[in-house]
Design a protein around this motif. Structure first.
Motif, PDB file in Angstrom:
ATOM      1  N   LYS A  38       0.792  -1.230   0.000  1.00  0.00           N
ATOM      2  CA  LYS A  38       0.000   0.000   0.000  1.00  0.00           C
ATOM      3  C   LYS A  38       0.827   1.285   0.000  1.00  0.00           C
ATOM      4  N   LYS A  39       1.879   1.323   0.778  1.00  0.00           N
ATOM      5  CA  LYS A  39       2.655   2.557   0.940  1.00  0.00           C
ATOM      6  C   LYS A  39       4.141   2.266   0.760  1.00  0.00           C
ATOM      7  N   PRO A  40       4.921   3.280   0.353  1.00  0.00           N
ATOM      8  CA  PRO A  40       6.373   3.068   0.244  1.00  0.00           C
ATOM      9  C   PRO A  40       7.020   2.913   1.619  1.00  0.00           C
ATOM     10  N   LEU A  41       8.189   2.304   1.632  1.00  0.00           N
ATOM     11  CA  LEU A  41       8.914   2.008   2.868  1.00  0.00           C
ATOM     12  C   LEU A  41       9.088   3.250   3.744  1.00  0.00           C
ATOM     13  N   PHE A  42       9.533   4.354   3.156  1.00  0.00           N
ATOM     14  CA  PHE A  42       9.838   5.530   3.969  1.00  0.00           C
ATOM     15  C   PHE A  42       8.587   6.242   4.473  1.00  0.00           C
ATOM     16  N   PHE A  43       7.430   5.923   3.927  1.00  0.00           N
ATOM     17  CA  PHE A  43       6.190   6.403   4.529  1.00  0.00           C
ATOM     18  C   PHE A  43       6.098   5.861   5.950  1.00  0.00           C
ATOM     19  N   TYR A  44       6.360   4.566   6.110  1.00  0.00           N
ATOM     20  CA  TYR A  44       6.277   3.933   7.426  1.00  0.00           C
ATOM     21  C   TYR A  44       7.393   4.407   8.352  1.00  0.00           C
ATOM     22  N   VAL A  45       8.587   4.643   7.812  1.00  0.00           N
ATOM     23  CA  VAL A  45       9.696   5.161   8.630  1.00  0.00           C
ATOM     24  C   VAL A  45       9.315   6.523   9.198  1.00  0.00           C
ATOM     25  N   ASN A  46       8.830   7.415   8.338  1.00  0.00           N
ATOM     26  CA  ASN A  46       8.466   8.764   8.783  1.00  0.00           C
ATOM     27  C   ASN A  46       7.252   8.748   9.717  1.00  0.00           C
ATOM     28  N   THR A  72      12.674  -4.055   8.262  1.00  0.00           N
ATOM     29  CA  THR A  72      13.485  -3.017   7.608  1.00  0.00           C
ATOM     30  C   THR A  72      13.220  -1.647   8.226  1.00  0.00           C
ATOM     31  N   VAL A  73      11.960  -1.313   8.463  1.00  0.00           N
ATOM     32  CA  VAL A  73      11.605  -0.031   9.093  1.00  0.00           C
ATOM     33  C   VAL A  73      12.257   0.060  10.467  1.00  0.00           C
ATOM     34  N   ALA A  74      12.138  -0.993  11.263  1.00  0.00           N
ATOM     35  CA  ALA A  74      12.721  -0.997  12.614  1.00  0.00           C
ATOM     36  C   ALA A  74      14.235  -0.838  12.547  1.00  0.00           C
ATOM     37  N   GLU A  75      14.885  -1.519  11.623  1.00  0.00           N
ATOM     38  CA  GLU A  75      16.344  -1.430  11.507  1.00  0.00           C
ATOM     39  C   GLU A  75      16.795  -0.046  11.056  1.00  0.00           C
ATOM     40  N   ILE A  76      16.057   0.579  10.158  1.00  0.00           N
ATOM     41  CA  ILE A  76      16.401   1.948   9.733  1.00  0.00           C
ATOM     42  C   ILE A  76      16.347   2.887  10.931  1.00  0.00           C
ATOM     43  N   LEU A  77      15.281   2.781  11.729  1.00  0.00           N
ATOM     44  CA  LEU A  77      15.143   3.652  12.901  1.00  0.00           C
ATOM     45  C   LEU A  77      16.236   3.380  13.932  1.00  0.00           C
ATOM     46  N   LYS A  78      16.566   2.114  14.137  1.00  0.00           N
ATOM     47  CA  LYS A  78      17.623   1.762  15.093  1.00  0.00           C
ATOM     48  C   LYS A  78      18.991   2.228  14.602  1.00  0.00           C
ATOM     49  N   ASN A  79      19.294   1.988  13.325  1.00  0.00           N
ATOM     50  CA  ASN A  79      20.603   2.359  12.773  1.00  0.00           C
ATOM     51  C   ASN A  79      20.816   3.862  12.719  1.00  0.00           C
ATOM     52  N   ASN A  80      19.738   4.627  12.649  1.00  0.00           N
ATOM     53  CA  ASN A  80      19.846   6.083  12.660  1.00  0.00           C
ATOM     54  C   ASN A  80      19.873   6.647  14.073  1.00  0.00           C
ATOM     55  N   GLY A  81      19.873   5.778  15.073  1.00  0.00           N
ATOM     56  CA  GLY A  81      19.965   6.214  16.467  1.00  0.00           C
ATOM     57  C   GLY A  81      18.668   6.781  17.018  1.00  0.00           C
ATOM     58  N   LEU A  82      17.534   6.518  16.360  1.00  0.00           N
ATOM     59  CA  LEU A  82      16.263   7.090  16.788  1.00  0.00           C
ATOM     60  C   LEU A  82      15.464   6.170  17.701  1.00  0.00           C
ATOM     61  N   ILE A 111       6.705  -5.455  16.685  1.00  0.00           N
ATOM     62  CA  ILE A 111       7.944  -4.893  17.225  1.00  0.00           C
ATOM     63  C   ILE A 111       7.597  -3.602  17.940  1.00  0.00           C
ATOM     64  N   LEU A 112       7.933  -3.529  19.218  1.00  0.00           N
ATOM     65  CA  LEU A 112       7.709  -2.323  20.007  1.00  0.00           C
ATOM     66  C   LEU A 112       9.024  -1.563  20.080  1.00  0.00           C
ATOM     67  N   LEU A 113       9.011  -0.346  19.557  1.00  0.00           N
ATOM     68  CA  LEU A 113      10.195   0.506  19.554  1.00  0.00           C
ATOM     69  C   LEU A 113       9.981   1.695  20.478  1.00  0.00           C
ATOM     70  N   GLY A 114      11.027   2.050  21.206  1.00  0.00           N
ATOM     71  CA  GLY A 114      10.983   3.233  22.054  1.00  0.00           C
ATOM     72  C   GLY A 114      12.002   4.253  21.586  1.00  0.00           C
ATOM     73  N   LYS A 115      11.806   5.482  22.007  1.00  0.00           N
ATOM     74  CA  LYS A 115      12.739   6.560  21.676  1.00  0.00           C
ATOM     75  C   LYS A 115      14.094   6.313  22.333  1.00  0.00           C
TER      76      LYS A 115
END
Length: 139
Positions: A38-46, A72-82, A111-115
């Motif tokens: 439905k949506k591009p990858l970076f839609f979900y990242v943002n 992939t979304v979770a890894e992008i956020l983790k690798n960017n230190g977010l 996957i539960l991600l925190g700041k």
């Protein structure tokens, strides 16, 4: 890419939207149900960044083939230190299909991600960089 960022920034998060936000099993305000069609990858990242700004954490959820997108979304956020992973849960769910008599089983991941401690600082720096680039384009 800028169009996706702009669309996410203009998104009204108060209700359950067409992005598949909130599931049938409960309307968590910080859950994103990810689809790989439905949506591009970076839609979900943002979108995940925006949810973390509002709720301090985000739950990414997917079924079947969309699991790779969630990871992939979770890894992008983790690798960017977010973000940091707080929990990862896997299961199988029965999906009813009208064409078949028996339900089919699909893999599910949540996957539960925190700041991170630097989340706000990194987001502020990214916003400043976007403003600086915007000012350059206008001149």
């Amino acid at each position: 890419m800028d169009e996706v960022t702009e669309a996410v920034n203009n998104l009204n998060i108060s209700g359950v939207g067409a992005a598949g936000v909130a599931g049938a099993e409960g309307h968590k305000k910080n859950r994103i149900q990810v689809s790989n069609t439905k949506k591009p990858l970076f839609f979900y990242v943002n979108l995940a960044k925006r949810y973390m700004q509002l709720h301090n954490e985000v739950e990414l959820s997917a079924l079947g083939m969309a699991i790779a997108t969630v990871v992939t979304v979770a890894e992008i956020l983790k690798n960017n230190g977010l973000a940091v992973a707080k929990s990862i849960m896997t299961s199988t769910v029965d999906i009813k299909d009208e064409t078949r008599t028996r339900p089919i089983q699909k893999a599910k991941i949540e996957i539960l991600l925190g700041k991170t401690e630097k989340f706000d600082e990194l987001m502020a720096a990214a916003a400043e960089e976007r403003e600086a680039n915007g000012a350059e384009e206008q001149s």
